[in-house]
Design an enzyme around this catalytic site. Structure first.
Site, PDB file in Angstrom:
ATOM      1  CG  ASN A  72      33.418  40.422  29.856  1.00 56.21           C
ATOM      2  OD1 ASN A  72      34.177  41.181  30.505  1.00 56.21           O
ATOM      3  ND2 ASN A  72      32.243  39.965  30.890  1.00 56.21           N
ATOM      4  CB  CYS A 115      34.557  44.307  38.069  1.00 55.68           C
ATOM      5  SG  CYS A 115      35.440  43.925  36.412  1.00 55.68           S
ATOM      6  CG  ASN A 119      29.810  42.501  37.944  1.00 52.56           C
ATOM      7  OD1 ASN A 119      29.781  42.171  36.958  1.00 52.56           O
ATOM      8  ND2 ASN A 119      29.982  43.667  38.250  1.00 52.56           N
ATOM      9  CB  THR A 120      30.023  38.443  35.016  1.00 52.56           C
ATOM     10  OG1 THR A 120      31.394  39.261  35.424  1.00 52.56           O
ATOM     11  CG2 THR A 120      29.350  39.159  33.981  1.00 52.56           C
TER      12      THR A 120
END
Length: 350
Positions: A78, A140, A205-206
């Protein structure tokens, strides 16, 4: 004790009926979605990250997926950022949620700018609206690092310490630092959050990524008018990265851990808990399948505990983390085994 009572958790003094949280993301970005998730049976919801000076416009398309030959999801990307809604809109969302579910177990996720005072302001805003826990989005990978926020903070241990300490001293509720895997050693970052007063961390987190290229059309994914940007990788393929982070943090700190990364069934959640997590967060699977899978997940997890004669998730938390050793330890095991085998062989020859 009812069957699913065995799934209750205590996360730094805050009770949840089960360990499954919808993580901060597109499926926790409105009051309706939060209410839908909680009514479906999720233990908690981490709201989509809110900001004050940071409110970013969404672009489309924002997702890309990699699947195997059976069309099963391998990884998901994403390029979505934090909420597009301002704090006034979130005021309405929060009031709506609490009107519908007065004791709604929601966790507030915040991300400020490089101005450290903005993080404290957002934390106080969250606490004033009933937050039981506040998650600091330091991870993020593609939002605001160019402005010294997001993953930029997570990649600098001194900043993790400073920003966490500022928030901890500004509110009276437990603070969770959400960490990026895009660092040299995530455990050292976690230690700085702990030293600053955080009671917990969310990991991971990603993972920063570029999903791929259509070589025939000479196009990057996801394509936005012929362009793209680096995104965040999630889905089943990142689970090994998440498990490594959670187990290492568990073995080297006293922090409570919310495990994230590639959880697409209840067994994945058990893996995370056995490696040290207290709660688990799920985003990608809720994007792909909605919220109703939680009924089967909680039922199957409760049945698993019953079959193995465990009274609660406390009985399995961190159960396998201690079996993760340095390579030299494994070498010694092999050497010892070889020595025993040699002795047995000599005895048999006599």
């Amino acid at each position: 004790m009812q069957e699913n009572d065995s799934l209750e958790i205590d996360f730094d003094g805050v009770k949840f009926k089960n360990p499954f949280w919808v993580g901060s993301g597109p499926t926790s970005g409105t009051a309706d979605k939060i209410i839908q998730a909680l009514k479906a049976g999720w233990g908690g919801v981490v709201i989509k990250t809110v900001g004050d000076s940071i409110v970013r416009k969404g672009v489309r398309p924002m997702y890309a997926a990699m699947r195997d030959q059976n069309k099963d999801l391998v990884v998901f990307e994403n390029i979505e950022l934090i909420t597009e809604d301002n704090l006034e809109t979130w005021d309405r969302y929060i009031r709506t949620v609490y009107h519908e579910i007065p004791d709604a177990p929601i966790i507030f996720s915040i991300m400020g700018s490089a101005d450290i005072s903005e993080w404290a302001k957002l934390a106080r805003w969250s606490e004033d609206r009933g937050a039981n826990l506040i998650e600091l989005n330091f991870g993020c990978p593609h939002g605001e690092p160019e402005k010294r926020s997001g993953a930029y903070i997570s990649q600098h241990p001194d900043l993790v310490y400073e920003y966490t300490k500022e928030v901890v001293q500004s509110v009276g509720v437990p603070v969770i630092a959400k960490l990026s895997p895009n660092v040299t050693e995530i455990t050292e970052i976690a230690k700085n959050a702990e030293r600053a007063g955080a009671k917990a961390v969310s990991a991971i987190n990603t993972v920063s990524c570029l999903m791929g290229v259509d070589i025939e059309r000479e196009m990057l994914f996801p394509p936005v008018f012929g362009y793209t940007t680096y995104g965040g990788l999630s889905g089943p393929g990142v689970k090994p990265i998440g498990l490594k982070a959670v187990s290492s943090i568990y073995n080297n700190t006293k922090l409570t851990i919310s495990g994230i990364g590639g959880i697409s069934n209840w067994t994945n959640a058990v893996e995370y808990i056995m490696c040290g997590a207290t709660s688990v967060q799920v985003v990608t699977d809720t994007i792909m399948h909605g919220f109703n899978q939680i009924k089967e997940w909680t039922s199957s997890m409760a049945d698993y505990l019953k079959r193995h004669n465990y009274d609660s998730l406390d009985d399995i938390r961190g159960k396998l983390a201690g079996k993760i050793k340095e390579y030299s330890y494994l070498e010694n095991l092999i050497s010892e085994r070889d020595s025993i085998d040699d002795e047995l062989r000599k005895i048999r020859e006599v």
